[in-house]
Design a protein around this motif. Sequence first.
Motif, PDB file in Angstrom:
ATOM      1  N   LYS A  33     -61.060  30.689  26.725  1.00  0.00           N
ATOM      2  CA  LYS A  33     -61.275  31.029  25.325  1.00  0.00           C
ATOM      3  C   LYS A  33     -62.771  31.246  25.126  1.00  0.00           C
ATOM      4  CE  LYS A  33     -57.391  29.148  22.888  1.00  0.00           C
ATOM      5  NZ  LYS A  33     -56.896  28.203  21.895  1.00  0.00           N
ATOM      6  N   GLN A  43     -55.259  21.857  27.826  1.00  0.00           N
ATOM      7  CA  GLN A  43     -54.495  21.857  26.573  1.00  0.00           C
ATOM      8  C   GLN A  43     -55.237  21.093  25.481  1.00  0.00           C
ATOM      9  OE1 GLN A  43     -50.705  20.290  27.864  1.00  0.00           O
ATOM     10  NE2 GLN A  43     -49.969  22.296  28.513  1.00  0.00           N
ATOM     11  N   GLY A  84     -58.424  22.963  24.539  1.00  0.00           N
ATOM     12  CA  GLY A  84     -58.224  24.363  24.172  1.00  0.00           C
ATOM     13  C   GLY A  84     -59.060  25.325  24.999  1.00  0.00           C
TER      14      GLY A  84
END
Length: 98
Positions: free
Chosen positions: A13, A81, A84
Amino acid sequence: MSQVKLLAEITAKAGKEAELAQALQALVEPSRQDEGCVQYNLYQDDAQSGLFVMDEIWASREALQLHEQTEHFQAFVHQTQQDGLLESLNLRFLTALA
């Protein structure tokens, strides 16, 4: 049993590139020690920031499944997880032609 060739394309990300790189690097050495690991190499794409490729060969599908159940792999999954870190994950199972 035939070997399993796997390329895992992992994209961070935005803003999480360094964290993901660190988490992936921490996964390499313990995974290389897993039973049935033939090859486990990590690469970073030169053209696309935040894109990593894990190049893996396992002695069998069962060896890969055991790797996915190890403490170090499960810790990696939990971290990605919880923090993120992943934008995407693309698994490519390959068969050698020559």
